[in-house]
Scaffold this active site. Structure first.
Site, short mmCIF file in Angstrom:
data_model
loop_
_atom_site.label_atom_id
_atom_site.label_comp_id
_atom_site.label_asym_id
_atom_site.label_seq_id
_atom_site.Cartn_x
_atom_site.Cartn_y
_atom_site.Cartn_z
N GLN A 163 40.58 43.27 42.31
CA GLN A 163 40.02 43.99 43.65
C GLN A 163 39.80 42.75 44.89
OE1 GLN A 163 36.84 43.18 43.98
NE2 GLN A 163 35.82 44.76 45.53
N CYS A 165 27.61 38.90 40.88
CA CYS A 165 28.59 39.68 41.37
C CYS A 165 28.82 41.12 40.68
CB CYS A 165 29.93 39.09 41.32
SG CYS A 165 31.28 39.51 42.03
#
Ligand code: ZN
Length: 257
Positions: free
Chosen positions: A71, A189
């Site tokens: 992504q 993250c």
């Protein structure tokens, strides 16, 4: 050293820029950059740094490519999933520009390993996501006299700072964040989420700053901006810059060493 005809063609848009020129392009071909972290920041940064013709690259990451990385980690494709990031990145470079010299390290960085990795480099770019690694890399850079460009991103805010703690009066990364994070190994993250293009913005800006630093003595691209950190805001789009003071008692670059 001069550039061959096909290299002149390849870098024509650089060479016509007065800020780079033929001398700058030749200088970039002679530089050695160590890139630590081949994730959301390191991946786009590497694409621009390889495209800029930086002659020697050392790529450091002990992680494997996961499907959820695609992504934002633009270097990789589905074929790389399950393979090491370092070897996948090397494969990408060999297809992209076989003239570049690439070394990889796919072992986790600790203070002893960091010293060997940064030795002799012209610049280290750190885009890793945990403080223990970042501080180990920073301390090794100060000891080896190698400048460090540090880049980080979380949600919609990024930061890119240039550190030369080995120079008198200039801060190191540890002066900026302090010692509290030495033992911390967080991967925020996965928990926080991140817009892919935000990591791309930070990574490509870090690549721009890396080229600026590598051309410090060659062209009029501007000063390397030591001890300055740029904050990149993706919610209210804009950037601001602040200066980090050298901490005289710093454990990395001051009397605390
Ligand atoms: Zn310091």
């Amino acid at each position: 050293m001069s550039l061959s005809l096909d290299r002149l063609d390849r870098f024509a848009r650089h060479i016509v820029l007065p800020e780079i020129g033929g001398a700058g392009q030749v200088a970039l071909a002679r530089k050695h950059l160590v890139l630590v972290g081949l994730g959301g920041i390191g991946s786009p940064a590497l694409q621009y740094l390889a495209a800029a013709g930086i002659g020697r690259l050392t790529l450091v990451d002990d992680d494997k490519v996961d499907i959820s990385n695609l992504q934002r980690q633009t270097l990789y494709n589905e074929r790389d999933v399950g393979h090491g990031k370092a070897i996948s990145a090397k494969r990408w470079i060999k297809l992209f520009d076989p003239a570049l010299d690439v070394e990889i390290s796919d072992r986790r960085i600790d203070p002893s390993r960091a010293a060997a990795l940064v030795e002799g480099a012209h610049l280290v770019l750190d885009g890793t996501d945990n403080f223990a690694t970042r501080l180990a890399v920073s301390d090794a850079c100060v000891k080896a006299g190698v400048p460090l460009l540090s880049a980080a991103v979380g949600r919609f805010q990024g930061q890119v700072g240039a550190f030369a703690g080995h120079l008198q009066g200039e801060a190191c990364y540890r002066c900026f964040v302090g010692d509290a994070f030495d033992a911390e190994d967080c991967d925020t993250c996965a928990e926080d989420g991140m817009l892919g293009a935000m990591a791309g913005w930070v990574g490509s800006f870090a690549a721009l700053q890396a080229v600026r630093i590598l051309l410090e003595d060659v062209s009029g691209f501007g000063d390397p901006q030591w001890s300055r950190v740029n904050l990149l805001d993706g919610i209210q789009p804009g950037m601001r810059q602040f200066t980090i003071a050298k901490d005289p008692a710093c454990k990395g670059c001051g009397s605390g060493t």
